[in-house]
Design a protein around this motif. Sequence first.
Motif, PDB file in Angstrom:
ATOM      1  N   ALA A   1       0.819  -1.292   0.045  1.00  0.00           N
ATOM      2  CA  ALA A   1       0.077   0.057   0.009  1.00  0.00           C
ATOM      3  C   ALA A   1       1.065   1.294   0.010  1.00  0.00           C
ATOM      4  CB  ALA A   1      -0.917  -0.055   1.212  1.00  0.00           C
ATOM      5  N   ASP A   2       0.255   2.165  -0.670  1.00  0.00           N
ATOM      6  CA  ASP A   2       0.961   3.527  -0.645  1.00  0.00           C
ATOM      7  C   ASP A   2       0.617   4.226   0.481  1.00  0.00           C
ATOM      8  OD1 ASP A   2       1.969   6.371  -0.837  1.00  0.00           O
ATOM      9  OD2 ASP A   2       0.505   6.632  -2.637  1.00  0.00           O
ATOM     10  N   LEU A   3       1.586   4.587   1.319  1.00  0.00           N
ATOM     11  CA  LEU A   3       1.360   5.113   2.823  1.00  0.00           C
ATOM     12  C   LEU A   3       0.983   6.740   2.555  1.00  0.00           C
ATOM     13  CD1 LEU A   3       4.435   3.470   4.746  1.00  0.00           C
ATOM     14  CD2 LEU A   3       1.944   2.886   4.701  1.00  0.00           C
ATOM     15  N   ASN A   4       1.427   7.171   1.358  1.00  0.00           N
ATOM     16  CA  ASN A   4       0.629   8.699   1.140  1.00  0.00           C
ATOM     17  C   ASN A   4      -0.496   8.649   0.248  1.00  0.00           C
ATOM     18  OD1 ASN A   4       2.885  10.316   2.316  1.00  0.00           O
ATOM     19  ND2 ASN A   4       4.396   9.243   1.035  1.00  0.00           N
ATOM     20  N   ARG A   5      -1.385   7.638   0.604  1.00  0.00           N
ATOM     21  CA  ARG A   5      -2.598   7.525  -0.008  1.00  0.00           C
ATOM     22  C   ARG A   5      -3.467   8.779   0.444  1.00  0.00           C
ATOM     23  NH1 ARG A   5      -5.893   2.983  -0.489  1.00  0.00           N
ATOM     24  NH2 ARG A   5      -3.859   1.834  -0.945  1.00  0.00           N
ATOM     25  N   GLN A   6      -4.384   9.279  -0.608  1.00  0.00           N
ATOM     26  CA  GLN A   6      -5.013  10.442  -0.247  1.00  0.00           C
ATOM     27  C   GLN A   6      -5.823  10.726   1.028  1.00  0.00           C
ATOM     28  OE1 GLN A   6      -7.275  11.695  -3.725  1.00  0.00           O
ATOM     29  NE2 GLN A   6      -8.575  13.066  -2.533  1.00  0.00           N
ATOM     30  N   HIS A   7      -6.609   9.474   1.541  1.00  0.00           N
ATOM     31  CA  HIS A   7      -7.239   9.304   2.745  1.00  0.00           C
ATOM     32  C   HIS A   7      -6.632   7.885   3.432  1.00  0.00           C
ATOM     33  CE1 HIS A   7     -10.944  10.606  -0.014  1.00  0.00           C
ATOM     34  NE2 HIS A   7     -10.168  11.595   0.383  1.00  0.00           N
ATOM     35  N   VAL A   8      -6.534   8.512   4.619  1.00  0.00           N
ATOM     36  CA  VAL A   8      -5.729   7.419   5.621  1.00  0.00           C
ATOM     37  C   VAL A   8      -6.565   7.806   6.967  1.00  0.00           C
ATOM     38  CG1 VAL A   8      -3.705   6.401   6.679  1.00  0.00           C
ATOM     39  CG2 VAL A   8      -3.428   7.408   4.431  1.00  0.00           C
ATOM     40  N   ILE A   9      -7.075   6.739   7.661  1.00  0.00           N
ATOM     41  CA  ILE A   9      -7.580   6.762   8.873  1.00  0.00           C
ATOM     42  C   ILE A   9      -7.011   5.892   9.876  1.00  0.00           C
ATOM     43  CG2 ILE A   9      -9.669   7.948   7.964  1.00  0.00           C
ATOM     44  CD1 ILE A   9     -11.262   5.249   8.465  1.00  0.00           C
ATOM     45  N   ALA A  10      -7.113   5.865  11.135  1.00  0.00           N
ATOM     46  CA  ALA A  10      -6.711   5.113  12.115  1.00  0.00           C
ATOM     47  C   ALA A  10      -8.042   4.701  12.856  1.00  0.00           C
ATOM     48  CB  ALA A  10      -5.626   5.662  13.118  1.00  0.00           C
ATOM     49  N   VAL A  11      -8.115   3.387  13.042  1.00  0.00           N
ATOM     50  CA  VAL A  11      -9.086   2.817  13.748  1.00  0.00           C
ATOM     51  C   VAL A  11      -8.851   2.117  14.980  1.00  0.00           C
ATOM     52  CG1 VAL A  11     -11.396   1.256  13.591  1.00  0.00           C
ATOM     53  CG2 VAL A  11     -10.983   2.538  11.720  1.00  0.00           C
ATOM     54  N   VAL A  12      -9.294   2.665  16.201  1.00  0.00           N
ATOM     55  CA  VAL A  12      -8.372   2.215  17.436  1.00  0.00           C
ATOM     56  C   VAL A  12      -9.502   1.937  18.566  1.00  0.00           C
ATOM     57  CG1 VAL A  12      -6.140   3.216  16.868  1.00  0.00           C
ATOM     58  CG2 VAL A  12      -8.030   4.373  18.309  1.00  0.00           C
ATOM     59  N   GLY A  13      -9.030   1.044  19.659  1.00  0.00           N
ATOM     60  CA  GLY A  13      -9.959   1.266  20.842  1.00  0.00           C
ATOM     61  C   GLY A  13      -9.548   0.007  21.504  1.00  0.00           C
ATOM     62  N   THR A  14     -10.332  -0.376  22.249  1.00  0.00           N
ATOM     63  CA  THR A  14     -10.013  -1.413  23.433  1.00  0.00           C
ATOM     64  C   THR A  14      -9.550  -2.750  22.878  1.00  0.00           C
ATOM     65  OG1 THR A  14     -11.090  -2.768  25.296  1.00  0.00           O
ATOM     66  CG2 THR A  14     -12.489  -2.147  23.675  1.00  0.00           C
ATOM     67  N   ARG A  15      -8.859  -3.526  23.736  1.00  0.00           N
ATOM     68  CA  ARG A  15      -8.703  -4.834  23.171  1.00  0.00           C
ATOM     69  C   ARG A  15      -9.618  -5.965  23.911  1.00  0.00           C
ATOM     70  NH1 ARG A  15      -2.086  -5.833  23.426  1.00  0.00           N
ATOM     71  NH2 ARG A  15      -1.452  -4.062  22.965  1.00  0.00           N
ATOM     72  N   HIS A  16     -10.774  -5.413  24.356  1.00  0.00           N
ATOM     73  CA  HIS A  16     -11.870  -6.281  24.669  1.00  0.00           C
ATOM     74  C   HIS A  16     -13.154  -5.822  24.179  1.00  0.00           C
ATOM     75  CE1 HIS A  16      -9.319  -7.638  28.231  1.00  0.00           C
ATOM     76  NE2 HIS A  16      -8.899  -6.384  28.280  1.00  0.00           N
ATOM     77  N   CYS A  17     -12.943  -5.772  22.896  1.00  0.00           N
ATOM     78  CA  CYS A  17     -14.074  -5.433  21.879  1.00  0.00           C
ATOM     79  C   CYS A  17     -15.192  -6.222  22.247  1.00  0.00           C
ATOM     80  CB  CYS A  17     -13.464  -5.315  20.411  1.00  0.00           C
ATOM     81  SG  CYS A  17     -14.727  -4.591  19.371  1.00  0.00           S
ATOM     82  N   THR A  18     -16.446  -5.626  22.368  1.00  0.00           N
ATOM     83  CA  THR A  18     -17.618  -6.154  22.476  1.00  0.00           C
ATOM     84  C   THR A  18     -18.265  -6.422  21.300  1.00  0.00           C
ATOM     85  OG1 THR A  18     -18.940  -4.363  22.929  1.00  0.00           O
ATOM     86  CG2 THR A  18     -18.047  -5.192  25.033  1.00  0.00           C
ATOM     87  N   THR A  19     -19.519  -7.094  21.354  1.00  0.00           N
ATOM     88  CA  THR A  19     -20.197  -7.486  20.144  1.00  0.00           C
ATOM     89  C   THR A  19     -20.722  -6.069  19.600  1.00  0.00           C
ATOM     90  OG1 THR A  19     -21.027  -9.591  21.226  1.00  0.00           O
ATOM     91  CG2 THR A  19     -22.248  -8.690  19.299  1.00  0.00           C
ATOM     92  N   TYR A  20     -21.050  -5.227  20.250  1.00  0.00           N
ATOM     93  CA  TYR A  20     -21.597  -3.969  20.057  1.00  0.00           C
ATOM     94  C   TYR A  20     -20.376  -3.310  18.962  1.00  0.00           C
ATOM     95  CZ  TYR A  20     -22.460   1.084  20.632  1.00  0.00           C
ATOM     96  OH  TYR A  20     -22.663   2.513  20.365  1.00  0.00           O
ATOM     97  N   GLY A  21     -19.111  -3.312  19.788  1.00  0.00           N
ATOM     98  CA  GLY A  21     -18.134  -2.504  18.978  1.00  0.00           C
ATOM     99  C   GLY A  21     -17.950  -3.399  17.449  1.00  0.00           C
ATOM    100  N   GLN A  22     -17.775  -4.585  17.781  1.00  0.00           N
ATOM    101  CA  GLN A  22     -17.649  -5.628  16.459  1.00  0.00           C
ATOM    102  C   GLN A  22     -18.681  -5.138  15.239  1.00  0.00           C
ATOM    103  OE1 GLN A  22     -17.219  -9.553  17.153  1.00  0.00           O
ATOM    104  NE2 GLN A  22     -16.414  -9.186  19.262  1.00  0.00           N
ATOM    105  N   ASP A  23     -20.031  -4.727  15.735  1.00  0.00           N
ATOM    106  CA  ASP A  23     -20.919  -4.581  14.533  1.00  0.00           C
ATOM    107  C   ASP A  23     -20.708  -3.217  14.221  1.00  0.00           C
ATOM    108  OD1 ASP A  23     -22.392  -6.781  15.088  1.00  0.00           O
ATOM    109  OD2 ASP A  23     -23.704  -6.153  16.708  1.00  0.00           O
TER     110      ASP A  23
END
Length: 376
Positions: free
Chosen positions: A111-133
Amino acid sequence: MITEEELINTIILTRLSYFHLNTMVELYKQLGSATEIIRQRDHLKTTYPGLPQRIADDLMDAEAMRPRAVEELAYCREHDIQMLCLNDTNYPKRLTECTDPPLMLFYKGMADLNRQHVIAVVGTRHCTTYGQDLIRSFLADLSRLCPDTLIVSGLAYGVDIHAHRNALENNMDTVGVLAHGLDELYPPRHRDTANEMVFHGGLLTEYMTHTKIDKLNFVRRNRITAGLSDATIVVESAKKGGGLITARISREYNRDVFAFPGPVGAPYSEGCNHLIRDNGAALITSAVDFVKAMGWQDELEINQMRKAGIERQMFPELDEEEQKITTLLQAQNDLPANIIAVKTALNIGTIQAKLFSLEMKGVVKPYAGGFYHLLK
């Protein structure tokens, strides 16, 4: 083209700068390369009186690390790992705008690390069903709205791995930022996903091989996740956690931060709810919310018009200075205002005024890091 000498010298400085990164980065920017720092190490304390004595002493011992650096270079070449120096054109531009970018990144991916759109998706290591959805629906919708978006996370348990896997399921590239060298993988059970990411994204780290997996490294890598991205999205988080650290760093880098709200009192929604309450993050409930907040909706509409064969007048009533700027951006897109000023021979005040005018006319769009993009 980065020379072998520069690669080796940058590896050496990477080893030396673990506890003095900001100072070493400033020195690197002043002198322009790792090789120049090594060459001038005998006189650096005189040239830069404020240089900490510890760094000056470490630089005097730099040659002792050369065999280890040569070994690292050989390993990277044998395993198709890219070594991206801070002055490399392929180095992530967004990271160069930060105060503490790694002097070198080790990258295995497509992947091009200088892609026009780049986002980080982060959060808990204990992801619930709500978070997965939330992750599932968000990335499915984002893949339709902005399919070129690069998804960045940390390949950890919970939110991270669900973000990577859902990106892959929706044919989106995804990059994992690691807290160790590319000779191993933590956690090991994510190996299959990591192997797939190499061909549909990549694995990125500032750490050399044989790096001990240490808690501090996981904290340090959060700044890379934040710095690579236009925005950070926190899906679920407890009161404390790595996702909140990444969100804080993103704000310090003047990047956008978003959070999904959760049920009041739910332990893994408290962090997100508090971020929103304290204006540390904007509330989103969907990919549509996010795309609109980022201002990517106009680009989406332009792309839809282009697909439908609708012609768009690209340069409506441009004066001579505006035409100079657009001609430059046609040849070399995504430039900061100061470079545009140099290349067009216009003063910076004129450039700023004309860029604002072009933005109002829908011709250019500002991006993170002060770069201006010509809308084609």
